[in-house]
Design a protein around this motif. Structure first.
Motif, PDB file in Angstrom:
ATOM      1  N   LYS A   8       4.277   6.399  -4.073  1.00  0.00           N
ATOM      2  CA  LYS A   8       3.132   5.466  -3.335  1.00  0.00           C
ATOM      3  C   LYS A   8       3.681   4.123  -3.712  1.00  0.00           C
ATOM      4  CE  LYS A   8       0.362   7.452  -6.541  1.00  0.00           C
ATOM      5  NZ  LYS A   8      -0.915   7.749  -7.226  1.00  0.00           N
ATOM      6  N   ARG A   9       3.902   3.644  -2.246  1.00  0.00           N
ATOM      7  CA  ARG A   9       4.248   2.287  -2.333  1.00  0.00           C
ATOM      8  C   ARG A   9       3.535   1.346  -1.440  1.00  0.00           C
ATOM      9  NH1 ARG A   9      10.852   2.908  -2.311  1.00  0.00           N
ATOM     10  NH2 ARG A   9      11.124   3.934  -4.563  1.00  0.00           N
ATOM     11  N   ALA A  10       2.996   0.006  -1.526  1.00  0.00           N
ATOM     12  CA  ALA A  10       2.502  -0.708  -0.726  1.00  0.00           C
ATOM     13  C   ALA A  10       3.261  -2.136  -0.538  1.00  0.00           C
ATOM     14  CB  ALA A  10       0.918  -1.148  -1.391  1.00  0.00           C
ATOM     15  N   TYR A  11       3.391  -2.392   0.704  1.00  0.00           N
ATOM     16  CA  TYR A  11       4.138  -3.583   1.127  1.00  0.00           C
ATOM     17  C   TYR A  11       3.625  -4.626   1.349  1.00  0.00           C
ATOM     18  CZ  TYR A  11       7.580   0.228   0.825  1.00  0.00           C
ATOM     19  OH  TYR A  11       8.552   1.066   0.420  1.00  0.00           O
ATOM     20  N   ASN A  16      -3.908  -0.925  -9.239  1.00  0.00           N
ATOM     21  CA  ASN A  16      -3.799  -0.728 -10.475  1.00  0.00           C
ATOM     22  C   ASN A  16      -4.417   0.943 -10.681  1.00  0.00           C
ATOM     23  OD1 ASN A  16      -2.336  -3.058 -11.412  1.00  0.00           O
ATOM     24  ND2 ASN A  16      -4.291  -4.092 -11.790  1.00  0.00           N
ATOM     25  N   GLU A  17      -5.614   0.958 -10.420  1.00  0.00           N
ATOM     26  CA  GLU A  17      -6.199   2.157 -10.534  1.00  0.00           C
ATOM     27  C   GLU A  17      -5.657   3.542  -9.783  1.00  0.00           C
ATOM     28  OE1 GLU A  17     -10.213   1.717  -9.105  1.00  0.00           O
ATOM     29  OE2 GLU A  17     -10.650   0.458 -10.914  1.00  0.00           O
ATOM     30  N   LEU A  18      -4.952   3.353  -8.656  1.00  0.00           N
ATOM     31  CA  LEU A  18      -4.379   4.400  -7.825  1.00  0.00           C
ATOM     32  C   LEU A  18      -2.937   4.557  -8.172  1.00  0.00           C
ATOM     33  CD1 LEU A  18      -6.129   3.875  -4.545  1.00  0.00           C
ATOM     34  CD2 LEU A  18      -6.750   5.696  -6.494  1.00  0.00           C
ATOM     35  N   ALA A  19      -2.567   3.563  -9.408  1.00  0.00           N
ATOM     36  CA  ALA A  19      -0.876   3.658  -9.633  1.00  0.00           C
ATOM     37  C   ALA A  19      -0.121   3.743  -8.558  1.00  0.00           C
ATOM     38  CB  ALA A  19      -0.603   5.215 -10.267  1.00  0.00           C
ATOM     39  N   ILE A  20      -0.391   2.761  -7.465  1.00  0.00           N
ATOM     40  CA  ILE A  20       0.654   2.409  -6.261  1.00  0.00           C
ATOM     41  C   ILE A  20       1.584   1.330  -6.589  1.00  0.00           C
ATOM     42  CG2 ILE A  20       0.328   1.661  -3.837  1.00  0.00           C
ATOM     43  CD1 ILE A  20      -2.480   2.836  -3.717  1.00  0.00           C
ATOM     44  N   GLN A  21       2.769   1.582  -6.404  1.00  0.00           N
ATOM     45  CA  GLN A  21       3.726   0.626  -6.592  1.00  0.00           C
ATOM     46  C   GLN A  21       3.777  -0.354  -5.529  1.00  0.00           C
ATOM     47  OE1 GLN A  21       7.890   1.889  -6.521  1.00  0.00           O
ATOM     48  NE2 GLN A  21       8.597  -0.268  -6.739  1.00  0.00           N
ATOM     49  N   PRO A  22       3.495  -1.769  -6.083  1.00  0.00           N
ATOM     50  CA  PRO A  22       3.527  -3.005  -4.932  1.00  0.00           C
ATOM     51  C   PRO A  22       5.115  -3.554  -4.807  1.00  0.00           C
ATOM     52  CG  PRO A  22       2.649  -3.778  -6.850  1.00  0.00           C
ATOM     53  CD  PRO A  22       2.859  -2.249  -7.074  1.00  0.00           C
ATOM     54  N   VAL A  23       5.270  -3.503  -3.476  1.00  0.00           N
ATOM     55  CA  VAL A  23       6.536  -4.157  -3.022  1.00  0.00           C
ATOM     56  C   VAL A  23       6.437  -5.505  -2.564  1.00  0.00           C
ATOM     57  CG1 VAL A  23       8.920  -3.767  -1.723  1.00  0.00           C
ATOM     58  CG2 VAL A  23       7.396  -1.679  -2.740  1.00  0.00           C
ATOM     59  N   HIS A  24       6.950  -6.417  -3.239  1.00  0.00           N
ATOM     60  CA  HIS A  24       6.720  -7.767  -2.919  1.00  0.00           C
ATOM     61  C   HIS A  24       7.572  -8.093  -1.741  1.00  0.00           C
ATOM     62  CE1 HIS A  24       5.312 -11.967  -2.750  1.00  0.00           C
ATOM     63  NE2 HIS A  24       6.539 -12.416  -3.277  1.00  0.00           N
ATOM     64  N   GLN A  25       7.194  -8.738  -0.659  1.00  0.00           N
ATOM     65  CA  GLN A  25       8.113  -9.388   0.308  1.00  0.00           C
ATOM     66  C   GLN A  25       7.573 -10.608   1.053  1.00  0.00           C
ATOM     67  OE1 GLN A  25      11.284  -8.128   1.765  1.00  0.00           O
ATOM     68  NE2 GLN A  25      11.013 -10.223   2.460  1.00  0.00           N
ATOM     69  N   ALA A  58      -9.299   7.228  -0.146  1.00  0.00           N
ATOM     70  CA  ALA A  58      -9.820   8.221   0.627  1.00  0.00           C
ATOM     71  C   ALA A  58      -8.520   8.710   1.426  1.00  0.00           C
ATOM     72  CB  ALA A  58     -10.869   7.698   1.662  1.00  0.00           C
ATOM     73  N   ILE A  59      -7.656   7.798   1.719  1.00  0.00           N
ATOM     74  CA  ILE A  59      -6.321   8.089   2.320  1.00  0.00           C
ATOM     75  C   ILE A  59      -5.310   8.893   1.467  1.00  0.00           C
ATOM     76  CG2 ILE A  59      -4.219   7.133   3.155  1.00  0.00           C
ATOM     77  CD1 ILE A  59      -5.898   4.812   4.391  1.00  0.00           C
ATOM     78  N   LEU A  60      -5.491   8.806   0.400  1.00  0.00           N
ATOM     79  CA  LEU A  60      -4.407   9.480  -0.633  1.00  0.00           C
ATOM     80  C   LEU A  60      -5.026  10.690  -0.911  1.00  0.00           C
ATOM     81  CD1 LEU A  60      -3.511   6.818  -3.239  1.00  0.00           C
ATOM     82  CD2 LEU A  60      -2.263   7.788  -1.433  1.00  0.00           C
ATOM     83  N   ASP A  61      -6.562  10.860  -0.966  1.00  0.00           N
ATOM     84  CA  ASP A  61      -7.142  12.184  -1.347  1.00  0.00           C
ATOM     85  C   ASP A  61      -6.677  13.096   0.084  1.00  0.00           C
ATOM     86  OD1 ASP A  61      -8.004  11.398  -3.721  1.00  0.00           O
ATOM     87  OD2 ASP A  61     -10.133  10.989  -2.876  1.00  0.00           O
ATOM     88  N   GLU A  62      -6.864  12.550   1.255  1.00  0.00           N
ATOM     89  CA  GLU A  62      -6.574  13.340   2.620  1.00  0.00           C
ATOM     90  C   GLU A  62      -5.383  13.718   2.577  1.00  0.00           C
ATOM     91  OE1 GLU A  62      -7.915  14.281   6.485  1.00  0.00           O
ATOM     92  OE2 GLU A  62      -9.032  13.463   4.808  1.00  0.00           O
ATOM     93  N   ILE A  63      -4.388  12.896   2.211  1.00  0.00           N
ATOM     94  CA  ILE A  63      -2.755  13.276   2.272  1.00  0.00           C
ATOM     95  C   ILE A  63      -2.550  14.313   1.174  1.00  0.00           C
ATOM     96  CG2 ILE A  63      -0.563  12.444   1.858  1.00  0.00           C
ATOM     97  CD1 ILE A  63      -2.095  11.638   4.525  1.00  0.00           C
ATOM     98  N   SER A  64      -3.106  14.362  -0.168  1.00  0.00           N
ATOM     99  CA  SER A  64      -2.843  15.168  -1.252  1.00  0.00           C
ATOM    100  C   SER A  64      -3.199  16.581  -1.108  1.00  0.00           C
ATOM    101  CB  SER A  64      -3.835  14.603  -2.457  1.00  0.00           C
ATOM    102  OG  SER A  64      -3.374  13.543  -3.108  1.00  0.00           O
ATOM    103  N   ALA A  65      -4.268  16.852   0.125  1.00  0.00           N
ATOM    104  CA  ALA A  65      -4.794  17.988   0.385  1.00  0.00           C
ATOM    105  C   ALA A  65      -3.472  18.950   1.329  1.00  0.00           C
ATOM    106  CB  ALA A  65      -5.701  18.049   1.565  1.00  0.00           C
ATOM    107  N   HIS A  66      -2.289  18.314   1.547  1.00  0.00           N
ATOM    108  CA  HIS A  66      -1.305  18.568   2.386  1.00  0.00           C
ATOM    109  C   HIS A  66      -0.167  18.793   1.557  1.00  0.00           C
ATOM    110  CE1 HIS A  66      -3.326  18.308   6.214  1.00  0.00           C
ATOM    111  NE2 HIS A  66      -3.750  17.100   5.677  1.00  0.00           N
ATOM    112  N   GLY A  67       0.058  18.404   0.376  1.00  0.00           N
ATOM    113  CA  GLY A  67       0.860  18.519  -0.609  1.00  0.00           C
ATOM    114  C   GLY A  67       1.240  17.616  -1.967  1.00  0.00           C
ATOM    115  N   HIS A  68       1.898  17.348  -2.512  1.00  0.00           N
ATOM    116  CA  HIS A  68       2.238  16.651  -3.693  1.00  0.00           C
ATOM    117  C   HIS A  68       2.852  15.221  -3.283  1.00  0.00           C
ATOM    118  CE1 HIS A  68       2.834  15.489  -7.813  1.00  0.00           C
ATOM    119  NE2 HIS A  68       4.433  15.631  -7.694  1.00  0.00           N
ATOM    120  N   ILE A  69       2.070  14.294  -3.602  1.00  0.00           N
ATOM    121  CA  ILE A  69       2.588  12.848  -3.567  1.00  0.00           C
ATOM    122  C   ILE A  69       3.402  12.352  -4.621  1.00  0.00           C
ATOM    123  CG2 ILE A  69       1.864  10.362  -3.175  1.00  0.00           C
ATOM    124  CD1 ILE A  69      -0.830  11.264  -1.946  1.00  0.00           C
ATOM    125  N   VAL A  70       4.743  12.394  -4.058  1.00  0.00           N
ATOM    126  CA  VAL A  70       5.620  11.799  -5.162  1.00  0.00           C
ATOM    127  C   VAL A  70       5.896  10.313  -5.403  1.00  0.00           C
ATOM    128  CG1 VAL A  70       8.067  12.036  -5.718  1.00  0.00           C
ATOM    129  CG2 VAL A  70       7.062  13.955  -4.492  1.00  0.00           C
TER     130      VAL A  70
END
Length: 271
Positions: free
Chosen positions: A40-43, A59-68, A26-38
Motif C-alpha cells: 500500500k503506497r501513496a504518492y 498512519n491508521e491504514l499502514a500506507i507507506q507515503p512516497v514523497h515526491q 473504503a477503497i482498501l476494504d473493496e480491494i481486499s474482497a478480491h485478494g491479499h493486499i501486499v
C-alpha cells in the motif's frame, strides 16, 4: 485462516494528488474482497498543504507515503514516480493484480501495460475520470459508490473557489438495455432465457466501470428486477435468475401493418 497462496496478491498504488483521503479505507476494504493486499503506497508532495489531512489515514491504514517534490510548476512529478514504481513491481513477478487509485487519465498507458503482462488491473476514481483510463482497466470502481462524499479531491489551484459538492446521482438502468440485449442474444438457451450471471460478466467485460451500485442496486440480480417492465424475469431454484428481452411491440405492430397492406395490394391487383 486464509491460505494466502490461493488469493491474489495485490499492489495498491494511490495518487494522493487525485484521490480522497476520506475514501481510502473504503477503497482498501473493496480491494481486499478480491485478494491479499501486499503493498500500500501513496504518492505525493507531502510538504504541500493540500495533503496535510492525509496523515491520519496513512498512519491508521499502514500506507507507506512516497514523497515526491514538484520539480517545476505545472508538471506532475508524482505521476512519474508512481509509474516507475509500478513497473519495478511488475518486473518482480510477485503480484497478480494492481489497484491504481486516481482520477487522472495519465495512468491509462500504465494500466494497459500491466494488462499486457496478464495482470488484473483495478482502477479506482471519481465519475469525472476520463473514459480512456476507465476502459484500460479490468474493473473500474467509482468512489461515489463507496460511501458518502465528505471531502473534495485536493485542489491544486490554491486560492480558487471550490465547486460546491453535489449529492450522488444515479444512472438510469434503462441505458443498459442495448448491452443486456446483446448478452441475451449470445447466452439465451433453447427456451429463450439468458443466465443473469453470464450477462453480468458480459457487461463487466464491455463496461469495466459497470457497477450495480451506480444504478441504485446492491447486486446485479436486483438491478435486473428493476427492469421488469422491459425484461421478463424468471427466478429458479437456488435464487438463480434468468431473463429474456421482451419483443418491441412497435416493431411487431408495424410488421403486421406492412403485411396487411401488402395483402390488400395483392387483392386489389387481382380484382
Amino acid at each position: 485462516m486464509k491460505d494466502l497462496d490461493n488469493h491474489k496478491k495485490i499492489a495498491v498504488l494511490i495518487d494522493a494528488d487525485n484521490a480522497q483521503y476520506s475514501k481510502v479505507k473504503a477503497i482498501l476494504d473493496e480491494i481486499s474482497a478480491h485478494g491479499h493486499i501486499v503493498i500500500k503506497r501513496a504518492y505525493g508532495d507531502w510538504s504541500s498543504d493540500n495533503l496535510k489531512n492525509w496523515k491520519k489515514s496513512l498512519n491508521e491504514l499502514a500506507i507507506q507515503p512516497v514523497h515526491q517534490i514538484a520539480y517545476t510548476t505545472g508538471k506532475n512529478a508524482t505521476d512519474a514516480a508512481m509509474i516507475i514504481d509500478a513497473m519495478d513491481l511488475l518486473y518482480t513477478k510477485r503480484f497478480d493484480a494492481f489497484a491504481l487509485v486516481s482520477s487522472d487519465s495519465d495512468f491509462t498507458k500504465l494500466a494497459s501495460r500491466l494488462r499486457e503482462d496478464e495482470l488484473f488491473v483495478f482502477g479506482v476514481g471519481e465519475r469525472k475520470t476520463p473514459i480512456s483510463f476507465r476502459n484500460s482497466c479490468d474493473d473500474f470502481i467509482f468512489t461515489e459508490n463507496l460511501g458518502i462524499d465528505d471531502e473534495p479531491t485536493p485542489n491544486k489551484d490554491a486560492g480558487k473557489p471550490k465547486e460546491p459538492e453535489t449529492k450522488k446521482t444515479l444512472s438510469d438502468p434503462a441505458e443498459l438495455i442495448p448491452l443486456l440485449t446483446k448478452a441475451w442474444d449470445q447466452y439465451q438457451d433453447e427456451d429463450g432465457w439468458a443466465n443473469a450471471s453470464a450477462a453480468g460478466s458480459f457487461l463487466k467485460r464491455s463496461m469495466p466501470d459497470f457497477d450495480p451500485r451506480s444504478y441504485g442496486a446492491s447486486k446485479f440480480s436486483q438491478l435486473l428486477e428493476s427492469l421488469k417492465g422491459k425484461l421478463d424475469i424468471d427466478k429458479k431454484e437456488g435464487n438463480q435468475i434468468s431473463y429474456r428481452v421482451k419483443p418491441k411491440k412497435a416493431k411487431v405492430k408495424n410488421k403486421l401493418q406492412s403485411q396487411n397492406q401488402s395483402a390488400s395490394q395483392r387483392v386489389e391487383e387481382h380484382a
